[in-house]
Motif scaffolding. Structure first.
Motif, short mmCIF file in Angstrom:
data_model
loop_
_atom_site.label_atom_id
_atom_site.label_comp_id
_atom_site.label_asym_id
_atom_site.label_seq_id
_atom_site.Cartn_x
_atom_site.Cartn_y
_atom_site.Cartn_z
N ASN A 239 0.81 -1.22 0.00
CA ASN A 239 0.00 0.00 0.00
C ASN A 239 0.85 1.26 0.00
OD1 ASN A 239 -2.62 -1.38 2.17
ND2 ASN A 239 -2.27 -1.61 -0.01
N ALA A 240 2.03 1.20 0.64
CA ALA A 240 2.88 2.39 0.74
C ALA A 240 3.62 2.69 -0.56
CB ALA A 240 3.89 2.22 1.87
N ASP A 269 15.48 5.57 2.21
CA ASP A 269 16.00 6.92 2.42
C ASP A 269 14.95 7.78 3.10
OD1 ASP A 269 18.41 6.32 1.34
OD2 ASP A 269 18.11 7.42 -0.54
N GLU A 270 15.41 8.65 3.97
CA GLU A 270 14.50 9.50 4.74
C GLU A 270 13.55 10.28 3.85
OE1 GLU A 270 13.79 12.02 8.51
OE2 GLU A 270 15.41 10.58 8.34
N ASP A 271 14.04 10.73 2.68
CA ASP A 271 13.20 11.55 1.81
C ASP A 271 12.67 10.78 0.61
OD1 ASP A 271 15.61 11.18 0.55
OD2 ASP A 271 15.92 13.28 0.01
N SER A 272 12.64 9.45 0.68
CA SER A 272 12.11 8.67 -0.44
C SER A 272 10.60 8.79 -0.52
CB SER A 272 12.48 7.19 -0.28
OG SER A 272 11.70 6.57 0.74
N ALA A 273 10.06 8.52 -1.69
CA ALA A 273 8.61 8.55 -1.86
C ALA A 273 7.94 7.47 -1.01
CB ALA A 273 8.26 8.37 -3.33
N TYR A 274 8.64 6.37 -0.76
CA TYR A 274 8.08 5.30 0.08
C TYR A 274 7.92 5.77 1.52
CZ TYR A 274 7.59 0.73 2.36
OH TYR A 274 7.13 -0.35 3.11
N VAL A 275 8.96 6.36 2.07
CA VAL A 275 8.87 6.86 3.45
C VAL A 275 7.84 7.99 3.53
CG1 VAL A 275 10.14 8.03 5.30
CG2 VAL A 275 11.19 6.12 4.08
N ARG A 276 7.76 8.80 2.49
CA ARG A 276 6.74 9.84 2.45
C ARG A 276 5.34 9.23 2.56
NH1 ARG A 276 5.84 14.24 -2.52
NH2 ARG A 276 4.05 15.33 -1.59
N SER A 277 5.12 8.10 1.86
CA SER A 277 3.82 7.43 1.96
C SER A 277 3.55 6.93 3.36
CB SER A 277 3.78 6.24 0.98
OG SER A 277 3.90 6.66 -0.35
N LEU A 278 4.57 6.36 4.00
CA LEU A 278 4.39 5.89 5.37
C LEU A 278 4.05 7.04 6.31
CD1 LEU A 278 7.35 3.33 5.63
CD2 LEU A 278 4.93 2.82 5.30
N ARG A 279 4.69 8.18 6.12
CA ARG A 279 4.36 9.37 6.93
C ARG A 279 2.91 9.80 6.67
NH1 ARG A 279 8.54 11.60 9.60
NH2 ARG A 279 10.67 11.16 8.85
N PHE A 280 2.51 9.70 5.43
CA PHE A 280 1.14 10.03 5.05
C PHE A 280 0.16 9.13 5.80
CE2 PHE A 280 -2.39 9.05 2.03
CZ PHE A 280 -2.96 10.30 1.94
N PHE A 281 0.46 7.82 5.85
CA PHE A 281 -0.40 6.89 6.58
C PHE A 281 -0.42 7.22 8.07
CE2 PHE A 281 0.40 3.22 3.34
CZ PHE A 281 -0.42 3.87 2.43
N GLN A 282 0.76 7.51 8.63
CA GLN A 282 0.84 7.80 10.06
C GLN A 282 0.04 9.04 10.41
OE1 GLN A 282 2.57 10.47 11.86
NE2 GLN A 282 1.74 9.55 13.74
#
Length: 587
Positions: A239-240, A269-282
């Protein structure tokens, strides 16, 4: 202006204003491949003995005997039942695959990735060299360049491509809707006055306002902005990955690769689109927008919630729209539609000259390999292309049930077909297999011929959404409002006209197999990535999220993440080179 016949050189919808320019990529006139021991005799027209075909299908979301109309169609033509063996249903991941490979028999018919898995199966003697049948496969041989490319260097015909097409590889393979995109309950969005959405994060306050205005669905259950599921997790939380596609990225193992090759990201990476998605979910979860059953439910349970109007946002058009955009709902203006997220550049899979990522193969221990070959060949025929589709596709279904040729010789959906393709819940006549239409849809879940490709018999695409007769029926309260606000008659038209589409040219790139070392490292690392991704999505606050991210990065590094990432990066760069080459050759 009414659209008339389409050819492989121009697939266009009058409402879509969508042109899919093509070129001669299939070779219907080319002589079939000859092989030692081959026979020129045609496949039998009937089969006396009933058999059950074990189909190992890495894409299937159903386990068991294929039922309903597709099952009956296969039974009538081949006197054969399809027993679907689905890793997605059996816990996900590669456990079932590895178990069956170790036992020396994966299935009679195998649907899996064309890269490392195919190489492994060929090397291990688990797939059959179908050279002796290929000269009789008249439908498959129309796409001989794709078959030849897939089996390059293998000294035989061990596999057959899926999603083959004669459309140019630099054009989108999808129809009027992309594969990915930010889709929301459009009627609720309109109620709010069509608030501007500049970025992914701007969706959250919009979804919150929708939820507060409509806290419960018609069935009395609570409404959530997002509802997630774990079924498709692999190298990471599936999903992320989806919001990353809104910015032109698709995955290659632990790498996110931009469609144009301009950027390659490590998912951790801290600024990857994947981590961005996880932040979006959080952030969404902290706002009370995430369905709390997300960690335990499967895809089917989640789908039902979309049908019931309990979810406000969909990662994909083929989820929210297929579940909720029924004729009854759209007539009242209730529907999922893509919102204009102003910084989006949505990833689109270019039409595949050489076929998509998945392949068909005959198991080396198949009970009746000739019948399996005949079945595969049928899937490439117009009849097979209409009947066999995917949950994400828009193939029209069987002629005589779903559609007929009208007085002008153009395909047109029947009343049954219209309801079946837009809702899937109508009852199928017993002579066609009974049950509901949705229950009878092909469980193979992969189109062998791209639905956007053209039926040589009618001159129109297999994808019914391109048909003028269908488009004329689709004016309703929702489409009128969406079109008026967006200034376009289809989503794909809007994306093209606003330069919000990133097409990854269809290059037919084949991934090299993981070495045993890479495979071992990957399995260790991906388990941790999935575990921590879910924890991060449900972190209580930003501080906990950051702490979990740091812990994951450190843990993954210690387990060999960097070595696997470098391997995946090389693959992503090779894929980009292949995309550029095929674009130059056919573009």
């Amino acid at each position: 202006m009414k659209l008339r016949r389409l050819t492989a050189a121009a697939v266009a919808g009058s409402l879509a204003a969508l042109s899919l320019a093509g070129c001669s990529l299939v070779t219907g006139e080319q002589a079939p491949q000859e092989s030692e021991g081959s026979s020129s005799a045609a496949f039998p027209e009937s089969w006396d003995e009933t058999i059950t075909l074990d189909v190992f299908d890495g894409l299937a979301n159903y386990m068991g005997i294929q039922s309903g109309w597709f099952g009956k169609l296969v039974k009538d033509k081949f006197n054969m039942e399809l027993n679907i063996i689905a890793p997605n249903v059996a816990g996900g991941g590669d456990t079932l695959y590895n178990t069956r490979v170790s036992a020396g028999e994966l299935g009679d018919l195998i649907i899996t990735d064309k890269g490392e898995k195919l190489d492994e199966l060929v090397a291990g003697g688990l797939v059959l060299d179908a050279s002796s049948y290929y000269d009789r496969m008249e439908n498959a041989s129309r796409f001989d360049p794709a078959v030849e490319k897939l089996n390059e260097g293998k000294d035989g015909v061990f596999a057959f491509p899926t999603q083959v097409s004669s459309i140019k590889p630099t054009e989108p393979s999808e129809g009027l809707e992309p594969t990915f995109g930010p889709y929301v309950r459009w009627d609720y969005y309109a109620e709010l006055g069509y608030p501007e959405v500049d970025t992914l994060e701007d969706l959250l306050p919009v979804l919150k306002d929708m939820q507060e205005a409509h806290p419960t669905a018609d069935n009395g259950q609570p409404v959530y902005g997002l509802s997630l599921f774990k079924d498709w997790d692999g190298n990471f939380m599936n999903n992320a990955k989806q919001p990353a596609t809104y910015y032109g990225f698709d995955e290659m193992g632990f790498v996110l690769a931009h469609a144009d090759g301009s950027e390659f990201q490590s998912i951790l990476d801290e600024d990857s689109a994947y981590v961005r998605s996880l932040r979006f979910f959080q952030q969404a979860n902290e706002m009370g927008l995430v369905d709390p059953e997300s960690t335990t439910q499967n895809y089917d349970t989640m789908f039902t919630k979309y049908q019931n109007g309990q979810v406000l946002y969909s990662f994909w058009p083929w989820l929210g729209q297929s579940a909720f955009n029924t004729p009854e709902n759209t007539a009242e203006g209730k529907a999922f539609g893509m919102v204009n997220m102003k910084d989006q550049k949505i990833f689109s899979y270019g039409a595949e000259v050489y076929g998509g990522k998945q392949i068909l193969a005959i198991g080396s221990k198949a009970e009746d390999p000739e019948r399996v070959a005949a079945f595969i060949d049928w899937l490439y025929s117009p009849e097979g292309a209409y009947a066999n589709g995917a949950q994400t596709g828009a193939a029209a279904g069987p002629q005589g049930l779903n559609w007929e040729l009208n007085a002008d010789g153009e395909p047109e959906l029947t009343e049954f077909g219209m309801e079946a393709l837009l809702s899937g819940e109508n009852a199928v006549p017993e002579e066609w297999g009974g049950g509901t239409y949705r229950d009878g849809v092909s469980a193979l879940n992969v189109p062998v011929v791209l639905p956007a490709d053209v039926d040589p018999d009618t001159g129109f695409p297999y994808n019914y959404t391109f048909w003028p007769s269908f488009q004329e029926t689709q004016q309703n309260e929702f489409t009128r409002d969406w079109s008026e606000h967006m200034g376009a008659t289809s989503t794909m038209e809007f994306l093209k006209e606003n330069d919000q589409l990133a097409v990854g040219a269809g290059a037919g790139y084949t991934q090299p197999a993981d070495s045993s070392e890479i495979e071992t490292l990957r399995n260790q690392v991906k388990a941790k990535i999935v575990e921590y991704s879910w924890k991060m999505s449900f972190a209580s606050d930003e501080a906990e999220f950051d702490a979990l991210l740091s812990e994951l990065q450190e843990t993954a590094e210690g387990l060999g993440y960097d070595k696997v990432y470098e391997f995946d990066l090389q693959k992503a760069q090779e894929q980009d080179a292949a995309r550029k080459a095929v674009a130059a050759e056919f573009g």
